[in-house]
Design a protein around this motif. Sequence first.
Motif, PDB file in Angstrom:
ATOM      1  N   MET A 109       0.823  -1.192   0.000  1.00  0.00           N
ATOM      2  CA  MET A 109       0.000   0.000   0.000  1.00  0.00           C
ATOM      3  C   MET A 109       0.872   1.263   0.000  1.00  0.00           C
ATOM      4  O   MET A 109       0.562   2.237  -0.668  1.00  0.00           O
ATOM      5  CB  MET A 109      -0.917  -0.029   1.221  1.00  0.00           C
ATOM      6  CG  MET A 109      -1.970   1.033   1.170  1.00  0.00           C
ATOM      7  SD  MET A 109      -2.980   0.883  -0.282  1.00  0.00           S
ATOM      8  CE  MET A 109      -4.570   0.919   0.396  1.00  0.00           C
ATOM      9  N   GLU A 110       1.979   1.190   0.750  1.00  0.00           N
ATOM     10  CA  GLU A 110       2.887   2.334   0.819  1.00  0.00           C
ATOM     11  C   GLU A 110       3.520   2.625  -0.536  1.00  0.00           C
ATOM     12  O   GLU A 110       3.703   3.774  -0.909  1.00  0.00           O
ATOM     13  CB  GLU A 110       3.984   2.062   1.861  1.00  0.00           C
ATOM     14  CG  GLU A 110       4.772   3.277   2.248  1.00  0.00           C
ATOM     15  CD  GLU A 110       3.934   4.322   2.963  1.00  0.00           C
ATOM     16  OE1 GLU A 110       4.225   5.515   2.758  1.00  0.00           O
ATOM     17  OE2 GLU A 110       3.008   3.971   3.707  1.00  0.00           O
ATOM     18  N   GLU A 111       3.828   1.571  -1.292  1.00  0.00           N
ATOM     19  CA  GLU A 111       4.418   1.740  -2.620  1.00  0.00           C
ATOM     20  C   GLU A 111       3.434   2.424  -3.574  1.00  0.00           C
ATOM     21  O   GLU A 111       3.832   3.234  -4.398  1.00  0.00           O
ATOM     22  CB  GLU A 111       4.864   0.389  -3.191  1.00  0.00           C
ATOM     23  CG  GLU A 111       6.057  -0.205  -2.491  1.00  0.00           C
ATOM     24  CD  GLU A 111       7.299   0.663  -2.627  1.00  0.00           C
ATOM     25  OE1 GLU A 111       7.565   1.162  -3.746  1.00  0.00           O
ATOM     26  OE2 GLU A 111       7.993   0.841  -1.618  1.00  0.00           O
ATOM     27  N   LYS A 112       2.156   2.086  -3.485  1.00  0.00           N
ATOM     28  CA  LYS A 112       1.134   2.715  -4.328  1.00  0.00           C
ATOM     29  C   LYS A 112       1.027   4.201  -4.030  1.00  0.00           C
ATOM     30  O   LYS A 112       0.869   5.015  -4.937  1.00  0.00           O
ATOM     31  CB  LYS A 112      -0.231   2.041  -4.137  1.00  0.00           C
ATOM     32  CG  LYS A 112      -0.328   0.682  -4.768  1.00  0.00           C
ATOM     33  CD  LYS A 112      -0.373   0.834  -6.262  1.00  0.00           C
ATOM     34  CE  LYS A 112      -0.566  -0.501  -6.920  1.00  0.00           C
ATOM     35  NZ  LYS A 112      -0.465  -0.425  -8.360  1.00  0.00           N
ATOM     36  N   LYS A 113       1.112   4.578  -2.757  1.00  0.00           N
ATOM     37  CA  LYS A 113       1.058   5.991  -2.383  1.00  0.00           C
ATOM     38  C   LYS A 113       2.260   6.730  -2.951  1.00  0.00           C
ATOM     39  O   LYS A 113       2.129   7.843  -3.458  1.00  0.00           O
ATOM     40  CB  LYS A 113       1.020   6.143  -0.863  1.00  0.00           C
ATOM     41  CG  LYS A 113      -0.298   5.759  -0.243  1.00  0.00           C
ATOM     42  CD  LYS A 113      -0.262   5.964   1.246  1.00  0.00           C
ATOM     43  CE  LYS A 113      -1.559   5.518   1.879  1.00  0.00           C
ATOM     44  NZ  LYS A 113      -1.530   5.691   3.339  1.00  0.00           N
ATOM     45  N   LYS A 114       3.428   6.110  -2.865  1.00  0.00           N
ATOM     46  CA  LYS A 114       4.652   6.710  -3.400  1.00  0.00           C
ATOM     47  C   LYS A 114       4.547   6.876  -4.916  1.00  0.00           C
ATOM     48  O   LYS A 114       4.910   7.922  -5.461  1.00  0.00           O
ATOM     49  CB  LYS A 114       5.836   5.809  -3.038  1.00  0.00           C
ATOM     50  CG  LYS A 114       7.175   6.314  -3.463  1.00  0.00           C
ATOM     51  CD  LYS A 114       8.246   5.338  -2.980  1.00  0.00           C
ATOM     52  CE  LYS A 114       9.542   5.528  -3.694  1.00  0.00           C
ATOM     53  NZ  LYS A 114      10.536   4.533  -3.309  1.00  0.00           N
ATOM     54  N   GLU A 115       4.008   5.867  -5.576  1.00  0.00           N
ATOM     55  CA  GLU A 115       3.834   5.911  -7.034  1.00  0.00           C
ATOM     56  C   GLU A 115       2.870   7.027  -7.437  1.00  0.00           C
ATOM     57  O   GLU A 115       3.157   7.816  -8.338  1.00  0.00           O
ATOM     58  CB  GLU A 115       3.310   4.562  -7.509  1.00  0.00           C
ATOM     59  CG  GLU A 115       3.130   4.444  -8.988  1.00  0.00           C
ATOM     60  CD  GLU A 115       2.591   3.080  -9.385  1.00  0.00           C
ATOM     61  OE1 GLU A 115       2.079   2.980 -10.515  1.00  0.00           O
ATOM     62  OE2 GLU A 115       2.646   2.127  -8.586  1.00  0.00           O
ATOM     63  N   ARG A 116       1.748   7.103  -6.763  1.00  0.00           N
ATOM     64  CA  ARG A 116       0.769   8.159  -7.058  1.00  0.00           C
ATOM     65  C   ARG A 116       1.351   9.545  -6.803  1.00  0.00           C
ATOM     66  O   ARG A 116       1.108  10.481  -7.572  1.00  0.00           O
ATOM     67  CB  ARG A 116      -0.492   7.953  -6.242  1.00  0.00           C
ATOM     68  CG  ARG A 116      -1.330   6.804  -6.720  1.00  0.00           C
ATOM     69  CD  ARG A 116      -2.636   6.710  -5.968  1.00  0.00           C
ATOM     70  NE  ARG A 116      -3.334   5.506  -6.346  1.00  0.00           N
ATOM     71  CZ  ARG A 116      -3.738   4.575  -5.496  1.00  0.00           C
ATOM     72  NH1 ARG A 116      -3.535   4.732  -4.205  1.00  0.00           N
ATOM     73  NH2 ARG A 116      -4.360   3.502  -5.921  1.00  0.00           N
ATOM     74  N   ALA A 117       2.117   9.674  -5.734  1.00  0.00           N
ATOM     75  CA  ALA A 117       2.737  10.965  -5.416  1.00  0.00           C
ATOM     76  C   ALA A 117       3.704  11.386  -6.525  1.00  0.00           C
ATOM     77  O   ALA A 117       3.756  12.565  -6.892  1.00  0.00           O
ATOM     78  CB  ALA A 117       3.458  10.884  -4.078  1.00  0.00           C
ATOM     79  N   CYS A 118       4.443  10.430  -7.089  1.00  0.00           N
ATOM     80  CA  CYS A 118       5.367  10.740  -8.188  1.00  0.00           C
ATOM     81  C   CYS A 118       4.605  11.237  -9.411  1.00  0.00           C
ATOM     82  O   CYS A 118       5.027  12.195 -10.068  1.00  0.00           O
ATOM     83  CB  CYS A 118       6.197   9.520  -8.549  1.00  0.00           C
ATOM     84  SG  CYS A 118       7.539   9.202  -7.406  1.00  0.00           S
ATOM     85  N   TYR A 119       3.478  10.612  -9.721  1.00  0.00           N
ATOM     86  CA  TYR A 119       2.683  11.037 -10.875  1.00  0.00           C
ATOM     87  C   TYR A 119       2.069  12.416 -10.663  1.00  0.00           C
ATOM     88  O   TYR A 119       2.046  13.243 -11.570  1.00  0.00           O
ATOM     89  CB  TYR A 119       1.598  10.014 -11.210  1.00  0.00           C
ATOM     90  CG  TYR A 119       2.138   8.788 -11.885  1.00  0.00           C
ATOM     91  CD1 TYR A 119       2.540   8.824 -13.217  1.00  0.00           C
ATOM     92  CD2 TYR A 119       2.259   7.587 -11.207  1.00  0.00           C
ATOM     93  CE1 TYR A 119       3.045   7.702 -13.851  1.00  0.00           C
ATOM     94  CE2 TYR A 119       2.762   6.454 -11.828  1.00  0.00           C
ATOM     95  CZ  TYR A 119       3.155   6.521 -13.146  1.00  0.00           C
ATOM     96  OH  TYR A 119       3.658   5.412 -13.768  1.00  0.00           O
ATOM     97  N   VAL A 120       1.583  12.682  -9.464  1.00  0.00           N
ATOM     98  CA  VAL A 120       1.016  13.997  -9.151  1.00  0.00           C
ATOM     99  C   VAL A 120       2.116  15.055  -9.214  1.00  0.00           C
ATOM    100  O   VAL A 120       1.915  16.139  -9.779  1.00  0.00           O
ATOM    101  CB  VAL A 120       0.321  13.981  -7.771  1.00  0.00           C
ATOM    102  CG1 VAL A 120      -0.039  15.382  -7.316  1.00  0.00           C
ATOM    103  CG2 VAL A 120      -0.921  13.095  -7.819  1.00  0.00           C
ATOM    104  N   LEU A 121       3.279  14.743  -8.656  1.00  0.00           N
ATOM    105  CA  LEU A 121       4.405  15.659  -8.709  1.00  0.00           C
ATOM    106  C   LEU A 121       4.815  15.935 -10.154  1.00  0.00           C
ATOM    107  O   LEU A 121       5.100  17.078 -10.516  1.00  0.00           O
ATOM    108  CB  LEU A 121       5.583  15.085  -7.920  1.00  0.00           C
ATOM    109  CG  LEU A 121       6.820  15.952  -7.815  1.00  0.00           C
ATOM    110  CD1 LEU A 121       6.522  17.207  -6.997  1.00  0.00           C
ATOM    111  CD2 LEU A 121       7.962  15.171  -7.184  1.00  0.00           C
ATOM    112  N   PHE A 122       4.819  14.899 -10.981  1.00  0.00           N
ATOM    113  CA  PHE A 122       5.142  15.067 -12.398  1.00  0.00           C
ATOM    114  C   PHE A 122       4.187  16.056 -13.048  1.00  0.00           C
ATOM    115  O   PHE A 122       4.608  16.996 -13.724  1.00  0.00           O
ATOM    116  CB  PHE A 122       5.064  13.715 -13.115  1.00  0.00           C
ATOM    117  CG  PHE A 122       5.255  13.806 -14.607  1.00  0.00           C
ATOM    118  CD1 PHE A 122       6.523  13.822 -15.143  1.00  0.00           C
ATOM    119  CD2 PHE A 122       4.170  13.880 -15.466  1.00  0.00           C
ATOM    120  CE1 PHE A 122       6.718  13.910 -16.513  1.00  0.00           C
ATOM    121  CE2 PHE A 122       4.343  13.972 -16.830  1.00  0.00           C
ATOM    122  CZ  PHE A 122       5.624  13.986 -17.356  1.00  0.00           C
TER     123      PHE A 122
END
Length: 118
Positions: free
Chosen positions: A1-14
């Motif tokens: 679950m933590e990895e999904k949050k990190k992944e989503r944060a990277c896309y939002v940051l992008f």
Amino acid sequence: MEEKKKERACYVLFFILTAVVHLIFYSPGMSVITNIVLIFLITVCYEGALKKKIFVTLLVYGTNMGCDLVSVHLLTDYSITGKVGECAAYITVLLLLICDVISEKILIKPANKKSRLN
């Protein structure tokens, strides 16, 4: 679950950073650099060697630019005015979708065949 949050944060940051750079600088050079750096940042969220991440970054950006070039040069009258038709953006997205489906067929299918054999 933590990895999904990190992944989503990277896309939002992008999304946020590319929009901000585009609005502030409005420079094609800055947009290219920002996109490449941020696509690489997204690859950092996944496992793999550094060489592979660099290759994937350049492949993703190159595919995007290739699809954009095809749509602009085939569908618009790209003259001195530099105006590009609105339709070109939709065709670019369609070409990217086609490239995605083709790459999935090439990359995912062999992995499924190997698992069936074992």
